[in-house]
Design a protein around this motif. Sequence first.
Motif, PDB file in Angstrom:
ATOM      1  N   ILE A   6      33.689 -33.613  49.274  1.00  0.00           N
ATOM      2  CA  ILE A   6      33.915 -32.841  48.058  1.00  0.00           C
ATOM      3  C   ILE A   6      32.582 -32.382  47.478  1.00  0.00           C
ATOM      4  O   ILE A   6      31.586 -33.098  47.543  1.00  0.00           O
ATOM      5  CB  ILE A   6      34.694 -33.715  47.044  1.00  0.00           C
ATOM      6  N   THR A  10      32.900 -29.781  42.120  1.00  0.00           N
ATOM      7  CA  THR A  10      34.319 -30.132  42.157  1.00  0.00           C
ATOM      8  C   THR A  10      34.517 -31.586  41.737  1.00  0.00           C
ATOM      9  O   THR A  10      35.494 -31.911  41.051  1.00  0.00           O
ATOM     10  CB  THR A  10      34.898 -29.908  43.568  1.00  0.00           C
ATOM     11  N   THR A  11      33.592 -32.456  42.135  1.00  0.00           N
ATOM     12  CA  THR A  11      33.653 -33.852  41.711  1.00  0.00           C
ATOM     13  C   THR A  11      33.600 -33.958  40.197  1.00  0.00           C
ATOM     14  O   THR A  11      34.409 -34.666  39.576  1.00  0.00           O
ATOM     15  CB  THR A  11      32.485 -34.655  42.321  1.00  0.00           C
ATOM     16  N   ASP A  13      34.290 -31.594  38.023  1.00  0.00           N
ATOM     17  CA  ASP A  13      35.490 -30.981  37.439  1.00  0.00           C
ATOM     18  C   ASP A  13      36.692 -31.914  37.521  1.00  0.00           C
ATOM     19  O   ASP A  13      37.451 -32.055  36.554  1.00  0.00           O
ATOM     20  CB  ASP A  13      35.801 -29.662  38.152  1.00  0.00           C
ATOM     21  N   LEU A  14      36.874 -32.548  38.668  1.00  0.00           N
ATOM     22  CA  LEU A  14      38.020 -33.441  38.838  1.00  0.00           C
ATOM     23  C   LEU A  14      37.941 -34.652  37.912  1.00  0.00           C
ATOM     24  O   LEU A  14      38.940 -35.041  37.293  1.00  0.00           O
ATOM     25  CB  LEU A  14      38.115 -33.903  40.294  1.00  0.00           C
ATOM     26  N   GLU A  17      38.332 -33.594  34.184  1.00  0.00           N
ATOM     27  CA  GLU A  17      39.731 -33.246  33.935  1.00  0.00           C
ATOM     28  C   GLU A  17      40.591 -34.507  33.883  1.00  0.00           C
ATOM     29  O   GLU A  17      41.500 -34.628  33.046  1.00  0.00           O
ATOM     30  CB  GLU A  17      40.254 -32.311  35.028  1.00  0.00           C
ATOM     31  N   PHE A  18      40.296 -35.438  34.757  1.00  0.00           N
ATOM     32  CA  PHE A  18      41.006 -36.719  34.781  1.00  0.00           C
ATOM     33  C   PHE A  18      40.835 -37.447  33.450  1.00  0.00           C
ATOM     34  O   PHE A  18      41.812 -37.941  32.868  1.00  0.00           O
ATOM     35  CB  PHE A  18      40.461 -37.563  35.931  1.00  0.00           C
ATOM     36  N   PRO A 163      44.007 -41.301  39.912  1.00  0.00           N
ATOM     37  CA  PRO A 163      43.568 -39.909  39.783  1.00  0.00           C
ATOM     38  C   PRO A 163      44.418 -38.944  40.601  1.00  0.00           C
ATOM     39  O   PRO A 163      44.185 -37.741  40.586  1.00  0.00           O
ATOM     40  CB  PRO A 163      42.122 -39.961  40.318  1.00  0.00           C
ATOM     41  N   HIS A 164      45.419 -39.484  41.302  1.00  0.00           N
ATOM     42  CA  HIS A 164      46.232 -38.655  42.196  1.00  0.00           C
ATOM     43  C   HIS A 164      47.593 -38.304  41.612  1.00  0.00           C
ATOM     44  O   HIS A 164      48.381 -37.618  42.259  1.00  0.00           O
ATOM     45  CB  HIS A 164      46.439 -39.386  43.529  1.00  0.00           C
ATOM     46  N   ARG A 166      50.162 -37.606  37.776  1.00  0.00           N
ATOM     47  CA  ARG A 166      50.165 -37.063  36.424  1.00  0.00           C
ATOM     48  C   ARG A 166      50.851 -38.013  35.430  1.00  0.00           C
ATOM     49  O   ARG A 166      51.252 -37.606  34.355  1.00  0.00           O
ATOM     50  CB  ARG A 166      50.868 -35.709  36.403  1.00  0.00           C
TER      51      ARG A 166
END
Length: 335
Positions: A6, A10-11, A13-14, A17-18, A163-164, A166
Amino acid sequence: MGSINISRQTTVDLLTEFAGFKAGVVLTDVELSELLQDYDAVLSKKIVSEEIGGFRFHSSEFDEIAAHILYKLGNIDEPTAIPHHLRLYHKVKSDPIKLACYEHVMGCYSDFMRSVFADPPPYGTALDPEPFIRAAMKGHGKDGLDMAMEVIKGINHQLHISPHGRIRSRDWKDTADLESLFKSESLETMYGSFFDQRFIDYLERNFEKVGEIHWRKFEGLVGEFFEREGFRVDVGPGRNDDGIDLRIYPREQVEEIPPIIIVQCKRQKEKIGKALLKSVYADVLHEKSESGLIVTSSYMSPGAETMRVAREYPVEAADRDTLKTWITKMKSERI
């Protein structure tokens, strides 16, 4: 479970966002880096380095990073992503009676989940654990009940920190920028009267930051405590307040009376000296208040404390240690 390749951005951002979705807190990349400092100092530096193209994580490592972020935000009590049922097994494995109860309860849980998959409820519907709990109690009574509840709590925890997915423990209606805790004068929040609950949880886990928050937020934090203690709180304008930051009244006030406490908030490193003590005492007399309170992120100097006692000033100090106790008392109940 394999590895994840990754990019650095992106790391970031993820993970940000998490944090925003699960904990309701918006992080900058610098704040994310700081939260990861005591997890992995090298990773922390790489997160904000534009020279780093990307990362290669094992999926379990990424889960641990996510859990650590929630822990540092004060959102969860444990930073580990190890499944709770495994930790529970290691806790009871040396006790034959508890181990037998554990095996029975986990068997009941497996049966319960098979029945759910065989006849799944509508999407978004919460599962009713009653059949699982009743089965767990058969032959083990209260021990089975207690362990079943611990399993349920552990499963909810795992779903929340993942993290996978919702699923989260609280449906936040907005997000709070962590940066605003240190830079914004605003006391508006959906999760508190004067100070956001998410910031309370953050400070409870990172109390060393309390002396760095915005001075107006510091006033809001003090007001939030008295509000929750059952008082009516009048938070001053913040500027041109004649040295009185908060006025504290009884909740049920039937007539206009002087405040029972006037509060001066001092978010500072220096100890409180005699001059401020005298000033607050003068305000107590002017306001006809019962007492004064100096709330500080530091401590009262020995000289000021000696003067306070000797002259019997009706002024108390809530120092750094007291402030920590207040924040701990106000923290969220966590899963």
